[in-house]
Scaffold this motif. Sequence first.
Motif, PDB file in Angstrom:
ATOM      1  N   LEU A   1     -28.197  57.263   6.012  1.00 31.29           N
ATOM      2  CA  LEU A   1     -27.514  58.217   6.886  1.00 31.29           C
ATOM      3  C   LEU A   1     -28.532  59.039   7.679  1.00 31.29           C
ATOM      4  O   LEU A   1     -28.387  59.248   8.880  1.00 31.29           O
ATOM      5  CB  LEU A   1     -26.649  59.184   6.062  1.00 31.29           C
ATOM      6  CG  LEU A   1     -25.249  58.730   5.711  1.00 31.29           C
ATOM      7  CD1 LEU A   1     -25.263  57.467   4.897  1.00 31.29           C
ATOM      8  CD2 LEU A   1     -24.491  59.824   4.990  1.00 31.29           C
ATOM      9  N   ALA A   2     -29.525  59.542   6.962  1.00 32.07           N
ATOM     10  CA  ALA A   2     -30.479  60.475   7.565  1.00 32.07           C
ATOM     11  C   ALA A   2     -31.840  60.259   6.908  1.00 32.07           C
ATOM     12  O   ALA A   2     -31.935  59.589   5.904  1.00 32.07           O
ATOM     13  CB  ALA A   2     -30.016  61.914   7.344  1.00 32.07           C
ATOM     14  N   THR A   3     -32.866  60.787   7.494  1.00 30.03           N
ATOM     15  CA  THR A   3     -34.275  60.730   7.042  1.00 30.03           C
ATOM     16  C   THR A   3     -34.900  59.337   7.227  1.00 30.03           C
ATOM     17  O   THR A   3     -34.203  58.321   7.269  1.00 30.03           O
ATOM     18  CB  THR A   3     -34.525  61.162   5.564  1.00 30.03           C
ATOM     19  OG1 THR A   3     -34.322  60.070   4.681  1.00 30.03           O
ATOM     20  CG2 THR A   3     -33.720  62.371   5.156  1.00 30.03           C
TER      21      THR A   3
ATOM     22  N   ILE B   1     -19.456  49.561  -1.746  1.00 33.00           N
ATOM     23  CA  ILE B   1     -18.171  49.106  -1.207  1.00 33.00           C
ATOM     24  C   ILE B   1     -18.315  48.443   0.173  1.00 33.00           C
ATOM     25  O   ILE B   1     -18.376  47.235   0.281  1.00 33.00           O
ATOM     26  CB  ILE B   1     -17.151  50.271  -1.189  1.00 33.00           C
ATOM     27  CG1 ILE B   1     -17.100  50.935  -2.583  1.00 33.00           C
ATOM     28  CG2 ILE B   1     -15.771  49.768  -0.792  1.00 33.00           C
ATOM     29  CD1 ILE B   1     -16.377  52.243  -2.656  1.00 33.00           C
TER      30      ILE B   1
ATOM     31  N   SER C   1     -21.461  59.635  -6.391  1.00 33.54           N
ATOM     32  CA  SER C   1     -21.823  58.208  -6.452  1.00 33.54           C
ATOM     33  C   SER C   1     -21.045  57.456  -7.532  1.00 33.54           C
ATOM     34  O   SER C   1     -20.571  58.082  -8.482  1.00 33.54           O
ATOM     35  CB  SER C   1     -23.306  58.056  -6.823  1.00 33.54           C
ATOM     36  OG  SER C   1     -24.114  58.479  -5.789  1.00 33.54           O
TER      37      SER C   1
ATOM     38  N   CYS D   1     -13.137  52.681   0.786  1.00 34.07           N
ATOM     39  CA  CYS D   1     -14.243  53.373   0.111  1.00 34.07           C
ATOM     40  C   CYS D   1     -13.990  54.854  -0.086  1.00 34.07           C
ATOM     41  O   CYS D   1     -14.910  55.590  -0.403  1.00 34.07           O
ATOM     42  CB  CYS D   1     -15.516  53.167   0.923  1.00 34.07           C
ATOM     43  SG  CYS D   1     -15.406  53.864   2.579  1.00 34.07           S
TER      44      CYS D   1
ATOM     45  N   VAL E   1     -13.128  58.115  -4.940  1.00 36.86           N
ATOM     46  CA  VAL E   1     -13.816  56.835  -5.121  1.00 36.86           C
ATOM     47  C   VAL E   1     -15.326  57.098  -5.188  1.00 36.86           C
ATOM     48  O   VAL E   1     -15.841  57.943  -4.466  1.00 36.86           O
ATOM     49  CB  VAL E   1     -13.499  55.901  -3.928  1.00 36.86           C
ATOM     50  CG1 VAL E   1     -14.237  54.579  -4.062  1.00 36.86           C
ATOM     51  CG2 VAL E   1     -11.998  55.661  -3.825  1.00 36.86           C
ATOM     52  N   GLY E   2     -16.023  56.369  -6.058  1.00 35.65           N
ATOM     53  CA  GLY E   2     -17.473  56.549  -6.205  1.00 35.65           C
ATOM     54  C   GLY E   2     -18.218  56.189  -4.937  1.00 35.65           C
ATOM     55  O   GLY E   2     -18.407  55.009  -4.639  1.00 35.65           O
ATOM     56  N   ASN E   3     -18.632  57.222  -4.177  1.00 30.50           N
ATOM     57  CA  ASN E   3     -19.230  57.000  -2.853  1.00 30.50           C
ATOM     58  C   ASN E   3     -19.669  58.364  -2.335  1.00 30.50           C
ATOM     59  O   ASN E   3     -18.888  59.306  -2.336  1.00 30.50           O
ATOM     60  CB  ASN E   3     -18.159  56.376  -1.919  1.00 30.50           C
ATOM     61  CG  ASN E   3     -18.679  56.083  -0.525  1.00 30.50           C
ATOM     62  OD1 ASN E   3     -19.790  56.443  -0.163  1.00 30.50           O
ATOM     63  ND2 ASN E   3     -17.849  55.428   0.267  1.00 30.50           N
TER      64      ASN E   3
ATOM     65  N   ILE F   1     -20.495  59.016   0.759  1.00 30.65           N
ATOM     66  CA  ILE F   1     -20.434  59.094   2.216  1.00 30.65           C
ATOM     67  C   ILE F   1     -19.024  59.399   2.726  1.00 30.65           C
ATOM     68  O   ILE F   1     -18.699  60.535   3.050  1.00 30.65           O
ATOM     69  CB  ILE F   1     -21.013  57.803   2.846  1.00 30.65           C
ATOM     70  CG1 ILE F   1     -22.405  57.534   2.244  1.00 30.65           C
ATOM     71  CG2 ILE F   1     -21.114  57.941   4.365  1.00 30.65           C
ATOM     72  CD1 ILE F   1     -22.985  56.176   2.572  1.00 30.65           C
ATOM     73  N   CYS F   2     -18.147  58.395   2.777  1.00 25.71           N
ATOM     74  CA  CYS F   2     -16.870  58.559   3.485  1.00 25.71           C
ATOM     75  C   CYS F   2     -15.914  59.584   2.862  1.00 25.71           C
ATOM     76  O   CYS F   2     -15.181  60.241   3.606  1.00 25.71           O
ATOM     77  CB  CYS F   2     -16.189  57.216   3.665  1.00 25.71           C
ATOM     78  SG  CYS F   2     -17.182  56.139   4.721  1.00 25.71           S
TER      79      CYS F   2
ATOM     80  N   LYS G   1     -31.627  62.620  -3.003  1.00 26.57           N
ATOM     81  CA  LYS G   1     -30.235  62.431  -2.560  1.00 26.57           C
ATOM     82  C   LYS G   1     -29.701  63.533  -1.637  1.00 26.57           C
ATOM     83  O   LYS G   1     -28.995  63.207  -0.676  1.00 26.57           O
ATOM     84  CB  LYS G   1     -29.309  62.200  -3.768  1.00 26.57           C
ATOM     85  CG  LYS G   1     -29.515  60.828  -4.433  1.00 26.57           C
ATOM     86  CD  LYS G   1     -29.296  59.677  -3.481  1.00 26.57           C
ATOM     87  CE  LYS G   1     -29.997  58.405  -3.887  1.00 26.57           C
ATOM     88  NZ  LYS G   1     -31.472  58.415  -3.849  1.00 26.57           N
TER      89      LYS G   1
ATOM     90  N   LYS H   1     -30.982  62.696   1.794  1.00 22.71           N
ATOM     91  CA  LYS H   1     -30.446  61.448   2.324  1.00 22.71           C
ATOM     92  C   LYS H   1     -28.928  61.493   2.511  1.00 22.71           C
ATOM     93  O   LYS H   1     -28.374  60.666   3.222  1.00 22.71           O
ATOM     94  CB  LYS H   1     -30.840  60.282   1.411  1.00 22.71           C
ATOM     95  CG  LYS H   1     -32.351  60.023   1.474  1.00 22.71           C
ATOM     96  CD  LYS H   1     -32.803  58.985   0.498  1.00 22.71           C
ATOM     97  CE  LYS H   1     -32.482  57.593   0.954  1.00 22.71           C
ATOM     98  NZ  LYS H   1     -33.078  56.584   0.066  1.00 22.71           N
ATOM     99  N   HIS H   2     -28.289  62.435   1.864  1.00 16.65           N
ATOM    100  CA  HIS H   2     -26.832  62.577   1.996  1.00 16.65           C
ATOM    101  C   HIS H   2     -26.479  64.030   2.324  1.00 16.65           C
ATOM    102  O   HIS H   2     -25.812  64.710   1.535  1.00 16.65           O
ATOM    103  CB  HIS H   2     -26.133  62.098   0.709  1.00 16.65           C
ATOM    104  CG  HIS H   2     -26.265  60.616   0.522  1.00 16.65           C
ATOM    105  ND1 HIS H   2     -25.392  59.711   1.083  1.00 16.65           N
ATOM    106  CD2 HIS H   2     -27.202  59.873  -0.107  1.00 16.65           C
ATOM    107  CE1 HIS H   2     -25.764  58.486   0.784  1.00 16.65           C
ATOM    108  NE2 HIS H   2     -26.862  58.534   0.059  1.00 16.65           N
ATOM    109  N   PRO H   3     -26.914  64.498   3.508  1.00 20.58           N
ATOM    110  CA  PRO H   3     -26.713  65.915   3.844  1.00 20.58           C
ATOM    111  C   PRO H   3     -25.244  66.302   4.046  1.00 20.58           C
ATOM    112  O   PRO H   3     -24.884  67.468   3.839  1.00 20.58           O
ATOM    113  CB  PRO H   3     -27.509  66.080   5.150  1.00 20.58           C
ATOM    114  CG  PRO H   3     -27.606  64.711   5.736  1.00 20.58           C
ATOM    115  CD  PRO H   3     -27.662  63.770   4.562  1.00 20.58           C
ATOM    116  N   TYR H   4     -24.385  65.325   4.418  1.00 14.79           N
ATOM    117  CA  TYR H   4     -23.005  65.695   4.769  1.00 14.79           C
ATOM    118  C   TYR H   4     -22.208  66.135   3.548  1.00 14.79           C
ATOM    119  O   TYR H   4     -21.374  67.023   3.647  1.00 14.79           O
ATOM    120  CB  TYR H   4     -22.316  64.534   5.501  1.00 14.79           C
ATOM    121  CG  TYR H   4     -23.087  64.111   6.723  1.00 14.79           C
ATOM    122  CD1 TYR H   4     -23.253  64.985   7.786  1.00 14.79           C
ATOM    123  CD2 TYR H   4     -23.724  62.866   6.793  1.00 14.79           C
ATOM    124  CE1 TYR H   4     -24.001  64.625   8.899  1.00 14.79           C
ATOM    125  CE2 TYR H   4     -24.469  62.503   7.896  1.00 14.79           C
ATOM    126  CZ  TYR H   4     -24.612  63.385   8.954  1.00 14.79           C
ATOM    127  OH  TYR H   4     -25.359  63.029  10.049  1.00 14.79           O
TER     128      TYR H   4
END
Lengths: 221, 221
Positions: free
Chosen positions: A72-74, A128, B43, B97, B124-126, B128-129, B152, B155-158
């Motif tokens: 997603l980022a970095t 997924i 996750s 997802c 759901v294990g994820n 992102i979405c 993490k 890499k997963h700022p949202y």
Amino acid sequence: MSEQNVMEIQVVENVKKINDEVADLNRASLNRHGVLCVNLMGSPGCGKTTLLEDTLKKLSGAMTVGVLTGDLATTRDARRLAHYTDQVAQINTGRACHLEANQIRKGFDLLDLAALDLLIIENVGNLICPVSWDLGQHARVGMFSVTEGDDKPAKHPYIVLASDLVLLNKVDLLPYVTFDSDRFYADLRSIRDDLEVIQTSAISGEGLDKWVSWIRSLRDI
Amino acid sequence: MSEQNVMEIQVVENVKKINDEVADLNRASLNRHGVLCVNLMGSPGCGKTTLLEDTLKKLSGAMTVGVLTGDLATTRDARRLAHYTDQVAQINTGRACHLEANQIRKGFDLLDLAALDLLIIENVGNLICPVSWDLGQHARVGMFSVTEGDDKPAKHPYIVLASDLVLLNKVDLLPYVTFDSDRFYADLRSIRDDLEVIQTSAISGEGLDKWVSWIRSLRDI
């Protein structure tokens, strides 16, 4: 079914169709240059980048390896891998949870495809959606880690169905986590009884030679 | 921008708009029944279901808790949680997802909302979405585990941006994994310096009382 739903499904189908066409173009480009391409898919933090660091070290001198790594980022993963190859590019997907074939196509421009023997695509950390998008790879590898629990094949059957090999990573942590190997393998075998599994650990080194041999054996097919 | 792209974006915007309207209906239903709703996201294998088992045990007698749990396949999580509450339903998403608001709306019919104090949605294990889809919850909780690595949040700022609380789980495994806590917190603070983090472990019990107190404090707002 409402008009809205019909339109939505049509658009998704169109996008998938275009993706598959671009994936075929990618595969043709890879074949023309004699590059084997592996699409590595797994959860966030299952150990994909660390495995690739070890893979690049082990293949050094034997094969010229490039990596396209999605996040997603970095650009952290690309910077980590750049210690071991100068053929690495990061693809930032923003809020998107998987890589698509057109992103790989653009990624080709950042590499010298003609110089490569092997291209590894490190997909976005997600069990997924990456499964549903052909990138033009020759083989798909699904990666689980023991810290995620033994129920992951049953809960994520599509990645098991789509993969040519499964890696079960972080097996050095087995003494410290609750993980029923019999259950993991029984669930996995109930979905695909022919599927090869290699147990790996970056810490103990277990399975890394087997994994690298598996990659090299693909070259001989 | 091609006509195809414009249509695609419009459809996605329409679907999101409808989702947000249904999410508002969900929130209104929850408010009418005085039910607090928490959307738990993390996750695959970060420990969501195990945390919920402990949460249900700890809240037993104090609050009546229902759970809607999302997964691609299997009813394993619902069956695990059914030991601690009879107000639990599994939502199977197939290849999707994340959970969407209309699935939660249908899930309400499987529970007795009027009898609940708290509804926990296990997404759901994820990483992102799930972040992008409002379900009608009052609070979102983002969950990481130390086995996923210290990178993490960056890499997963949202998920960090969207969460009202972050849980850092499996801290009992810190002695056995490479995890730089300073880096984890520095990255997280660079995204959201106000965000509360609770470290948890189902094995040692660390942080579970704090987490349950955090939930109970939401009821008092």
